[in-house]
Design an enzyme around this catalytic site. Structure first.
Site, PDB file in Angstrom:
ATOM      1  N   PHE A 134     -14.680  -8.582 -22.522  1.00  0.00           N
ATOM      2  CA  PHE A 134     -14.474  -8.849 -21.099  1.00  0.00           C
ATOM      3  C   PHE A 134     -15.864  -8.576 -20.230  1.00  0.00           C
ATOM      4  O   PHE A 134     -16.683  -7.646 -20.615  1.00  0.00           O
ATOM      5  CB  PHE A 134     -13.605  -7.995 -20.570  1.00  0.00           C
ATOM      6  CG  PHE A 134     -13.240  -8.313 -19.039  1.00  0.00           C
ATOM      7  CD1 PHE A 134     -12.231  -9.328 -18.651  1.00  0.00           C
ATOM      8  CD2 PHE A 134     -13.420  -7.695 -18.060  1.00  0.00           C
ATOM      9  CE1 PHE A 134     -12.054  -9.689 -17.787  1.00  0.00           C
ATOM     10  CE2 PHE A 134     -13.275  -7.978 -16.473  1.00  0.00           C
ATOM     11  CZ  PHE A 134     -12.392  -8.995 -16.586  1.00  0.00           C
ATOM     12  N   ASP A 206     -11.874  -0.176 -25.183  1.00  0.00           N
ATOM     13  CA  ASP A 206     -11.111  -0.513 -23.920  1.00  0.00           C
ATOM     14  C   ASP A 206      -9.705  -1.026 -24.418  1.00  0.00           C
ATOM     15  O   ASP A 206      -9.376  -2.023 -25.004  1.00  0.00           O
ATOM     16  CB  ASP A 206     -12.334  -1.786 -23.444  1.00  0.00           C
ATOM     17  CG  ASP A 206     -11.479  -2.461 -22.041  1.00  0.00           C
ATOM     18  OD1 ASP A 206     -10.339  -2.249 -21.728  1.00  0.00           O
ATOM     19  OD2 ASP A 206     -12.290  -3.079 -21.312  1.00  0.00           O
ATOM     20  N   TYR A 231      -2.758  -1.692 -14.129  1.00  0.00           N
ATOM     21  CA  TYR A 231      -2.168  -2.524 -13.447  1.00  0.00           C
ATOM     22  C   TYR A 231      -1.754  -4.050 -14.143  1.00  0.00           C
ATOM     23  O   TYR A 231      -0.987  -4.892 -13.760  1.00  0.00           O
ATOM     24  CB  TYR A 231      -2.962  -3.072 -12.385  1.00  0.00           C
ATOM     25  CG  TYR A 231      -4.510  -3.601 -12.691  1.00  0.00           C
ATOM     26  CD1 TYR A 231      -4.731  -4.740 -13.177  1.00  0.00           C
ATOM     27  CD2 TYR A 231      -5.542  -2.761 -12.444  1.00  0.00           C
ATOM     28  CE1 TYR A 231      -5.946  -5.164 -13.585  1.00  0.00           C
ATOM     29  CE2 TYR A 231      -6.837  -3.064 -12.929  1.00  0.00           C
ATOM     30  CZ  TYR A 231      -6.998  -4.258 -13.155  1.00  0.00           C
ATOM     31  OH  TYR A 231      -8.229  -4.789 -13.590  1.00  0.00           O
ATOM     32  N   LYS A 232      -1.922  -3.909 -15.444  1.00  0.00           N
ATOM     33  CA  LYS A 232      -1.262  -5.133 -16.568  1.00  0.00           C
ATOM     34  C   LYS A 232      -0.232  -4.731 -17.067  1.00  0.00           C
ATOM     35  O   LYS A 232       0.976  -4.784 -16.433  1.00  0.00           O
ATOM     36  CB  LYS A 232      -2.443  -5.351 -17.442  1.00  0.00           C
ATOM     37  CG  LYS A 232      -3.689  -5.887 -16.956  1.00  0.00           C
ATOM     38  CD  LYS A 232      -4.749  -6.453 -17.939  1.00  0.00           C
ATOM     39  CE  LYS A 232      -6.135  -7.018 -17.361  1.00  0.00           C
ATOM     40  NZ  LYS A 232      -6.896  -6.189 -16.500  1.00  0.00           N
ATOM     41  N   ARG A 380      -3.777 -19.348 -20.679  1.00  0.00           N
ATOM     42  CA  ARG A 380      -3.710 -17.866 -21.131  1.00  0.00           C
ATOM     43  C   ARG A 380      -2.234 -17.587 -20.647  1.00  0.00           C
ATOM     44  O   ARG A 380      -1.883 -17.715 -19.412  1.00  0.00           O
ATOM     45  CB  ARG A 380      -4.763 -16.892 -20.445  1.00  0.00           C
ATOM     46  CG  ARG A 380      -4.640 -15.788 -21.379  1.00  0.00           C
ATOM     47  CD  ARG A 380      -5.780 -14.824 -21.088  1.00  0.00           C
ATOM     48  NE  ARG A 380      -5.716 -14.443 -19.536  1.00  0.00           N
ATOM     49  CZ  ARG A 380      -5.901 -13.308 -19.243  1.00  0.00           C
ATOM     50  NH1 ARG A 380      -6.701 -12.149 -19.839  1.00  0.00           N
ATOM     51  NH2 ARG A 380      -6.054 -12.861 -17.719  1.00  0.00           N
TER      52      ARG A 380
END
Length: 421
Positions: A134, A206, A231-232, A380
């Site tokens: 990322f 991560d 938050y995912k 995605r």
């Protein structure tokens, strides 16, 4: 979950009816008519979040005012919620705090790892990370190298330079995403951590696309540091605070460079020199965003009810079904699967490349099938087993092929780029 995949919409409905995790769908509020396949970017809203927000706003802030730092336990939230999150990532009490952002926490762990190595082996000056990581992970590594200005550098691994070849006597720390944000490919954490340690380096994981989605055992894997967002798959809310884990063996070796007053041993003594608190608390920095922090607990409470083995089994069954349905109807459509088929190497989202990926995803979203788009050309689809079912997958793939076969994506509106994809 059953090993045989559903082959019709009716058998998908039957699989949903028999799903032991089906009851958790009612723990979330989603709009009618929406199939939400973007929980790998922003999780759905837990049903309890409104009551929690109202309590914090009306009672704790509105009535308690500043007293709530003590009476409502605001001051202890980072550590208390960290302890609550810990079992989801294979950590113990006193090893996790919820605070700041993933980017800031990555900076802290990079700095701590480099300081440890500077003492034990000052010739180790290289940070290794993935070219396909990322972007913020790469940017933060580049940023700390530039900030330190002491001969450090970043080495990017890829197909031409695999991790094994990148390791050497000059490598201080390796920073990897357990599950790749774009492809969904997953590292073997235990084997990889051992490989990194064998080369004399420390490892940072991560967990942004792993925590709450796949089994994680930081302690068992012998990891050194980990960061991630809430938050995912943990459904903490938009921009909810991140988390940081530090192996107990490293916690008191150094303090992180953002030495704010919340990490001080005696913050309200108002001393004029910094003395870090012992343990994970020294990785805190400044005053915490209490409303956002409080909402994190709503998602954690749901995740902690779910047996991870059942969650993982359903995730794999749903992603297997998605892949099988696409493959059965692929024909001449230029869809390229970039997510590993191997269960041991797959996270909980499925990604395909298509030359018109952005427009295709925009067309899907217009029909209430919400996934997202990532450059270059990647559609995605996040599979969150808590609220995604087999019939959802069937209907999403059916809509995808209707859009492809009838070129419904080919309009100016669907090609117009929005600020956030």
């Amino acid at each position: 979950m059953e090993s045989t995949l559903p082959t019709t919409r009716e058998t998908c409905q039957a699989a949903d009816a028999a799903d032991p995790l089906r009851r958790f769908r009612d723990e979330f509020l989603l709009p009618e008519g929406v199939i939400y396949l973007d929980g790998n970017s922003l999780g759905a809203r837990p049903r309890t979040s409104m009551a929690t927000a109202t309590r914090v706003l009306e009672q704790e802030w509105g009535t308690g005012l500043i007293r709530s730092w003590n009476t409502a336990g605001w001051f202890d939230l980072p550590a208390r919620l960290g302890d609550k999150l810990a079992p989801l990532i294979g950590a113990g009490p006193g090893e996790v705090v919820i605070t700041d952002t993933t980017s800031l926490n990555l900076f802290k762990t990079l700095a701590a790892a480099l300081r440890i190595q500077q003492v034990s082996d000052p010739l180790r000056k290289v940070i290794v990370t993935e070219r396909d990581n990322f972007p913020t992970d790469i940017y933060m590594a580049e940023g700390i190298v530039d900030f330190l200005n002491q001969g450090y550098s970043v080495r990017l691994i890829d197909d031409e330079l695999p991790l094994e070849a990148a390791l050497g006597a000059d490598v201080a720390v390796v920073a990897l995403s357990h599950v790749n944000y774009r492809t969904g490919a997953m590292w073997d954490m235990t084997t990889t951590s051992s490989l990194v340690h064998g080369g004399g380096a420390l490892v940072i994981w991560d967990l942004a696309h792993a925590a709450g989605a796949v089994p994680v055992d930081l302690t068992g894997a012998g990891a050194d540091f980990a960061v991630g967002c809430t938050y995912k798959y943990l459904n903490g809310g938009p921009g909810s605070p991140a988390f940081i884990w530090v192996n107990p063996s490293h916690q008191d070796r150094f303090w992180q460079p953002l030495s704010g007053w919340w990490g001080h041993a005696r913050p309200f003594a108002m001393e004029d020199a910094y003395e870090p608190i012992s343990g994970i608390g020294r990785f805190l920095c400044g005053t915490q965003p209490i409303l956002s922090m409080a909402l994190v607990e709503c998602g954690l409470d749901v995740s902690l009810e779910v047996p991870m083995a059942e969650l993982r089994a359903k995730s794999l069954a749903l992603t297997d079904l998605f892949n099988a349905l696409v493959d059965a109807r692929l024909g001449d459509h230029p869809l390229e699967l970039i997510t590993p088929l191997d269960h041991e190497r797959r996270g909980s989202h499925v990604s395909y490349k298509h030359p018109e990926g952005y427009a295709v995803m925009a067309a899907l979203i217009s029909r209430g099938i919400i996934g997202d788009y990532r450059e270059p050309h990647v559609l995605r689809f996040g599979i969150t087993p808590l609220y995604v079912g087999f019939t959802d997958v069937w209907d999403a793939v059916d809509a995808l092929f209707d859009i492809l076969e009838n070129r419904l994506w080919d309009t100016p509106d669907f090609r117009e780029r929005l600020a956030v994809t």
